[in-house]
Motif scaffolding. Structure first.
Motif, short mmCIF file in Angstrom:
data_model
loop_
_atom_site.label_atom_id
_atom_site.label_comp_id
_atom_site.label_asym_id
_atom_site.label_seq_id
_atom_site.Cartn_x
_atom_site.Cartn_y
_atom_site.Cartn_z
N MET B 1 -16.71 6.77 14.91
CA MET B 1 -15.85 7.88 15.12
C MET B 1 -14.25 7.89 14.55
N ALA B 2 -14.87 8.42 13.10
CA ALA B 2 -13.72 8.18 12.45
C ALA B 2 -12.35 9.72 12.30
N THR B 3 -10.87 9.45 12.31
CA THR B 3 -10.35 10.37 12.42
C THR B 3 -9.89 11.39 11.47
N ARG B 4 -9.26 11.87 11.96
CA ARG B 4 -8.28 13.19 10.58
C ARG B 4 -7.14 11.69 10.40
N GLY B 5 -6.09 11.54 10.71
CA GLY B 5 -5.05 10.90 10.95
C GLY B 5 -5.66 9.61 10.03
N LYS B 6 -4.20 8.75 9.39
CA LYS B 6 -4.70 7.87 8.68
C LYS B 6 -3.71 6.83 8.69
N LEU B 7 -4.26 5.41 9.18
CA LEU B 7 -2.52 4.79 9.26
C LEU B 7 -2.65 4.03 8.35
N PHE B 8 -0.81 3.90 7.94
CA PHE B 8 -0.64 3.19 6.90
C PHE B 8 0.11 2.29 6.85
N VAL B 9 0.10 0.90 6.48
CA VAL B 9 0.91 -0.16 7.15
C VAL B 9 1.65 -0.65 6.12
N VAL B 10 2.81 -0.43 5.60
CA VAL B 10 3.79 0.00 4.01
C VAL B 10 4.61 -1.61 3.95
N GLY B 11 4.40 -1.96 3.11
CA GLY B 11 5.49 -2.85 2.85
C GLY B 11 6.59 -2.37 2.28
N ILE B 12 7.67 -2.09 2.61
CA ILE B 12 9.07 -1.57 1.96
C ILE B 12 9.88 -2.77 1.02
N GLY B 13 9.09 -4.22 1.13
CA GLY B 13 10.14 -5.26 -0.18
C GLY B 13 10.30 -5.62 1.35
N PRO B 14 11.77 -6.27 -0.23
CA PRO B 14 13.02 -7.35 -0.06
C PRO B 14 14.22 -6.17 1.03
N GLY B 15 14.81 -6.70 1.00
CA GLY B 15 16.42 -5.75 1.51
C GLY B 15 16.87 -5.03 1.11
N VAL B 110 -7.40 2.40 8.22
CA VAL B 110 -6.23 2.55 7.52
C VAL B 110 -5.61 1.88 6.08
N GLU B 111 -5.30 2.03 5.65
CA GLU B 111 -4.91 1.18 4.06
C GLU B 111 -3.72 0.39 4.07
N ILE B 112 -3.35 -0.26 3.22
CA ILE B 112 -2.61 -1.45 3.38
C ILE B 112 -1.27 -0.87 1.94
N VAL B 113 -0.33 -0.81 2.01
CA VAL B 113 0.50 -0.54 0.82
C VAL B 113 1.23 -1.79 0.79
N PRO B 114 1.05 -2.78 -0.33
CA PRO B 114 0.90 -3.60 -0.76
C PRO B 114 2.72 -3.76 -0.93
N GLY B 115 3.38 -4.93 -0.70
CA GLY B 115 5.23 -5.02 -1.39
C GLY B 115 5.13 -6.04 -2.00
N ILE B 116 6.63 -6.61 -2.19
CA ILE B 116 6.82 -7.56 -3.14
C ILE B 116 7.13 -8.26 -1.61
N THR B 117 7.45 -9.74 -1.67
CA THR B 117 7.12 -10.64 -0.11
C THR B 117 8.32 -11.08 -1.25
N ALA B 118 9.20 -12.10 0.50
CA ALA B 118 10.27 -12.83 0.07
C ALA B 118 10.22 -14.22 -0.72
N ALA B 119 9.34 -14.47 -1.14
CA ALA B 119 8.70 -15.64 -2.09
C ALA B 119 9.26 -15.33 -3.71
N ILE B 120 8.35 -13.87 -3.97
CA ILE B 120 8.99 -13.46 -5.07
C ILE B 120 10.58 -12.84 -4.74
N ALA B 121 10.48 -12.26 -4.19
CA ALA B 121 12.75 -11.67 -4.19
C ALA B 121 13.04 -12.95 -4.74
N ALA B 122 12.61 -14.01 -4.28
CA ALA B 122 13.67 -15.00 -3.97
C ALA B 122 13.62 -15.88 -5.76
N ALA B 123 12.58 -16.25 -6.07
CA ALA B 123 12.18 -16.49 -7.16
C ALA B 123 12.80 -15.45 -8.52
N SER B 124 12.71 -14.02 -7.97
CA SER B 124 13.20 -13.49 -9.19
C SER B 124 15.31 -13.61 -9.54
#
Lengths: 251, 251
Positions: B1-15, B110-124
Motif C-alpha cells: 500500500m503506497a500512499t500519495r504522501g511522504k514522510l520526511f524525517v528532517v534534521g535541522i542541525g545544531p542551535g 520515507v526520506e531521511i534528510v541528514p543534518g549536522i550532528t552535535a559532535a561536528i558542531a562542537a568540533a567546528s
C-alpha cells in the motif's frame, strides 16, 4: 596581527549540493577568493559560485599548497573560502589550517563551517544504522602505520559499537581491506555489512549483506562501509536500523 | 500500500538555523504538515515555516506519539516533515520511524534528510579535535544499563580514539558523569577535555582544560564533551587539533 580578511574553511557536504548548509552557501557566495581541489570546481561552477571570483585550485595530494594559497589571499585582505567535501574537521583541511597558522605564527581570523560528513550521508540512505554508539575509523595507511590501524580495529571490533570505515580500500591496498574484514569476522562472526558508494551522486550504489558474503572488490575510496553490532537489524522493509531502545514495543 | 504522501524525517542541525541544509529548508517549506517537539516550534516560527500549515507538537518523552501522528498524516495523503535536532539518525527519530512502520506493516515513502550532528558542531567551534579516528557514545542510561555503558567506555578509553560523549550528564545523574571521568582518568591519565555547551546558541559556552581540572557541575544535557587522545593538542592560538599526519612539517 589581525587582518581584514577572514578564512572560512567550508564543508560542502556529500555529493549532492542540496545537502550543503545555508551558511556554507552564504560564505561561498560572499567570498572574494575560492580555493579548492580541482575536482570540486565543476560542482562550484554549477552553482555559479566561481563567477567573477578569483579561483585557485590544486590537485590531489596538494593540500598544504591549498592551505598556503588560501592564507596568502587572506593576508592580502580578502575573505577566502577554502572548500572541503563533507565536513572540514573529519579527515579534512581544518587541522592543517590551524597547524599551518600556528607553525608560521600567523594570527588570522578563521571560521570552520561544518558540513554533513560521509558517515551521516551514508546512514541516511540506509535507514538508521548509527542510532546507537559508533566509531569512525579510516583505513588509509598514508599517515598511520597499518599495524596501528589494525590494533585500533581489533579493539573496537570486540565492543558493541557500530563501525564506520572511511577510505576503506584503494587500488593500491585491496589486500588490506580483506585483512580488515578477516579481523572483523574473527571478532564479530558474520555481522550485517553495508557499503554506500558515491552517496547522493548519480552513480550511487548500495550493498547490504552479511560480512561473509561481501565481495571486497566492490569497495573503493568513494565507499563508506558500515559494520553492524548485535543491535543492528535489517527490517522487513529493507531498512537497516541499530536499536537504541531494544525493549520498546511499538504496536 | 503506497500512499500519495511522504514522510520526511528532517534534521535541522545544531542551535543556529544557518547550519540547516538547503534540502532541510526546502522540505520544511513544502511540507503540508509539520510534526515537532514543542521546544522547536519557536525556531520554526522564526523562519516562518509554520505559517498556514498544520502543526502537531508533543512534549519531551513523547517521541513515539510524534512518530504516530506523523504517520497518520502521511496516510491521509499529506507530505509531512517530522523534525529532529541535529541529525535524525544519531540518537534521533529515524530508527523509531522505521521500526514503527515495520511493526505496523505500513508501507509509506520515507526520506531521511541528514543534518549536522552535535559532535561536528562542537568540533567546528573548538578547532579540529575529530580529525583522526573517534567514537561517539551516549552516557544516557535511559535505554542502556549503566554497566553496559561503562564497559563500552572502558574498552574505548584504552584505545587512541578521541571520545565524544552525548547526553553526558543531567540533574538526575551527575554522579554517573563523575564515575565516567574517573574511569577515563585511570585509562588515559590527564588528557585534554573540552566541553561545548549550547553550541551555536546565544548562551554558548566553551571549557577547554585537563581532565583533572574539570568541574563536572558545568556539564549538562546540552553539553558535548570531547576527550582527547595522545594526538590531541592545544595550539598556541588556543585551537584544539587532533593530529592526523604527525610527521608533517608545515614551515
Amino acid at each position: 596581527m589581525a587582518t581584514r580578511g577572514k578564512l572560512f574553511v567550508v564543508g560542502i557536504g556529500p555529493g549532492a549540493l542540496e545537502h550543503m548548509t545555508l551558511k556554507a552557501l552564504d560564505v561561498l557566495r560572499r567570498a572574494e577568493v575560492i580555493v579548492a581541489y580541482t575536482g570540486y570546481l565543476k560542482i562550484l561552477n554549477k552553482l555559479g559560485l566561481t563567477r567573477g571570483k578569483k579561483v585557485l585550485a590544486t590537485g590531489m595530494g596538494e593540500e598544504v599548497k591549498r592551505v598556503q594559497l588560501a592564507t596568502e589571499e587572506v593576508l592580502k585582505g580578502h575573505d577566502v573560502a577554502l572548500v572541503c567535501s563533507g565536513d572540514p574537521g573529519i579527515y579534512g583541511l581544518a587541522e592543517l589550517v590551524f597547524r599551518y597558522l600556528d607553525g608560521m605564527s600567523l594570527s588570522i581570523d578563521v571560521e570552520i563551517v561544518p558540513g554533513i560528513t560521509a558517515a551521516i550521508a551514508a546512514a541516511s540512505i540506509l535507514g538508521a544504522p548509527l542510532n546507537n554508539d559508533f566509531v569512525i575509523l579510516s583505513l588509509s595507511d598514508y599517515f598511520t602505520p597499518w599495524n596501528e590501524i589494525l590494533e585500533e580495529l581489533r579493539a573496537v571490533a570486540k565492543t558493541e559499537l557500530v563501525i564506520v570505515l572511511y577510505n576503506p580500500s584503494s587500488s593500491r591496498r585491496h589486500d588490506k581491506f580483506s585483512e580488515a574484514l578477516k579481523l572483523l569476522a574473527e571478532a564479530r562472526g558474520d555481522p550485517i555489512i553495508c557499503v554506500v558508494k558515491n552517496a547522493y551522486r548519480d552513480d550511487q550504489q548500495i550493498v547490504v549483506t552479511k560480512l561473509s558474503q561481501l565481495n571486497p572488490q566492490l569497495v573503493d575510496m568513494n565507499s563508506i562501509v558500515i559494520i553492524g553490532s548485535k543491535r543492528t537489524q535489517r527490517l522487513r522493509n529493507g531498512c537497516i536500523v541499530t536499536l537504541r531502545n531494544k525493549a520498546l514495543k511499538l504496536n
